[in-house]
Design a protein around this motif. Structure first.
Motif, PDB file in Angstrom:
ATOM      1  N   ASP A 136     -11.537  34.286  19.462  1.00 46.26           N
ATOM      2  CA  ASP A 136     -11.454  32.698  19.361  1.00 46.26           C
ATOM      3  C   ASP A 136     -10.289  32.306  18.319  1.00 46.26           C
ATOM      4  O   ASP A 136      -9.811  33.050  17.547  1.00 46.26           O
ATOM      5  CB  ASP A 136     -12.722  32.149  18.586  1.00 46.26           C
ATOM      6  N   ALA A 137      -9.484  31.261  18.965  1.00 46.59           N
ATOM      7  CA  ALA A 137      -8.326  31.219  18.000  1.00 46.59           C
ATOM      8  C   ALA A 137      -7.861  29.651  18.062  1.00 46.59           C
ATOM      9  O   ALA A 137      -8.691  28.797  18.613  1.00 46.59           O
ATOM     10  CB  ALA A 137      -6.906  31.623  18.661  1.00 46.59           C
ATOM     11  N   GLU A 138      -7.615  29.093  17.208  1.00 48.21           N
ATOM     12  CA  GLU A 138      -7.327  27.797  16.787  1.00 48.21           C
ATOM     13  C   GLU A 138      -5.882  27.351  16.799  1.00 48.21           C
ATOM     14  O   GLU A 138      -4.811  28.232  16.373  1.00 48.21           O
ATOM     15  CB  GLU A 138      -8.020  26.909  15.488  1.00 48.21           C
ATOM     16  N   GLY A 139      -5.572  26.187  17.250  1.00 47.15           N
ATOM     17  CA  GLY A 139      -4.054  25.750  17.135  1.00 47.15           C
ATOM     18  C   GLY A 139      -4.146  24.514  17.592  1.00 47.15           C
ATOM     19  O   GLY A 139      -5.070  23.749  17.773  1.00 47.15           O
ATOM     20  N   PRO A 140      -2.736  23.635  17.796  1.00 47.45           N
ATOM     21  CA  PRO A 140      -2.894  22.213  18.128  1.00 47.45           C
ATOM     22  C   PRO A 140      -3.225  21.949  19.446  1.00 47.45           C
ATOM     23  O   PRO A 140      -3.424  20.582  19.642  1.00 47.45           O
ATOM     24  CB  PRO A 140      -1.224  22.090  17.987  1.00 47.45           C
ATOM     25  N   TRP A 141      -3.700  22.920  20.314  1.00 44.68           N
ATOM     26  CA  TRP A 141      -4.310  22.650  21.560  1.00 44.68           C
ATOM     27  C   TRP A 141      -5.733  22.366  21.425  1.00 44.68           C
ATOM     28  O   TRP A 141      -6.331  21.700  22.506  1.00 44.68           O
ATOM     29  CB  TRP A 141      -4.130  23.753  22.581  1.00 44.68           C
TER      30      TRP A 141
END
Length: 309
Positions: free
Chosen positions: A235-240
């Motif tokens: 799981d990752a987070e970014g501006p998307w």
């Protein structure tokens, strides 16, 4: 009068072919294997014919005068690129074409030549080594490659993606040849993909409110919702998917609309009675464990089955 007729005839010609290529083709030596690979940009999904037909048909249906002019300009240029690629293929196949047509080598040598060059049987036997509207695997060109939707904000985005894909294919073709003349021509064609992408992007962003595509707005409560549907390690987070622009649903929830997540329909009384009868007639009995064909034929690897007396 003869002068007038001649002038009218010249003006009535909508298309003219100049026998000079848009870019000079210099091939150092014949190479049927490379010719086969280059067919990807001749009759393939991301090739020059697909691009020409995509932009030509879009241009014919375009209502905006500026976009129509741009699309027809680029479509016509793509036909000239098709000619450049086809000419390279023809030069690379000259030796093989001559051998196949004149049969100067013996059968075993001809057979080996076809197989070792990685050309398909269709290209070698049916088309005789000439440039054919097939891809590098011998699959014929199809109008299914033209994915236009007659909506400029959709089609321009598709065109941008098509030019991007074509550029990458040209990069890979450049990387597999050491022929300087072919590298030069392919670099030209690759660079024109960049130029076309820039034109399409300018045309897209010249349309006010070009996103979302089409006329109808999205449902506000879902237009900025990111559903974290694949959870676990990685799981990752970014501006998307995070930040002020996004609401997140890390669930699991049965239905995003707050309902039970089931399907239902309202029926009149007669239909409801018939549905009930049909359901009762075909209902399975959870209390019985019948012997089935899988049980009767069970062998090693069948897993657990019902014992057969």
């Amino acid at each position: 009068m003869a002068t007038v007729v001649s002038l009218w005839r010249r003006r009535s010609t909508m298309f003219m072919h100049n026998k000079r290529l848009q870019y000079t083709v210099r091939v150092s030596e014949a190479n049927p294997r490379l010719a086969c690979m280059l067919l990807e940009q001749f009759g393939g999904a991301d090739g020059e014919l697909a691009a020409a037909m995509r932009y030509f048909t879009q241009g014919l249906g375009e209502e905006d005068a500026g976009r129509k002019d741009m699309l027809l300009d680029i479509a016509t240029e793509e036909l000239s690129h098709l000619e450049v690629i086809g000419s390279i293929v023809a030069m690379l196949n000259k030796g093989a074409k001559a051998q196949l047509s004149e049969a100067q080598a013996d059968e075993a040598e001809l057979y080996a030549m076809v197989g070792q060059s990685s050309t398909s049987a269709k290209e070698s036997l049916l088309f005789g080594g000439g440039p054919a509207l097939v891809d590098s695997a011998g699959v014929p060109w199809t109008a299914a490659y033209v994915d236009s939707r007659s909506e400029p904000t959709v089609d321009l985005r598709s065109n941008i993606a098509a030019e991007s894909r074509a550029k990458i294919v040209y990069e890979r073709l450049i990387n597999i040849t050491d022929d300087p003349g072919i590298k030069d021509a392919l670099n030209f064609l690759m660079t024109r993909e960049i130029a076309h992408q820039k034109s399409f992007e300018k045309a897209l962003y010249s349309i006010e409110n070009n996103f979302p595509p089409g006329k109808l707005p999205g449902m506000e409560e879902y237009a900025s919702l990111y559903v974290n549907a694949s959870q676990g390690e990685g799981d990752a987070e970014g501006p998307w998917n995070s930040g002020e622009q996004w609401d997140r649903d890390d669930g699991p929830t049965p239905a995003l609309d707050g309902g039970p997540g089931t399907a239902s329909v309202l029926l009149d009384d007669d239909d409801a009675d018939i549905v009930a009868l049909s359901s009762a007639r075909t209902q399975s009995d959870p209390e019985i464990d019948p012997v089935t064909g899988a049980d009767l034929g069970a062998g090693p690897g069948a897993g657990r089955t019902t014992p057969v007396d």
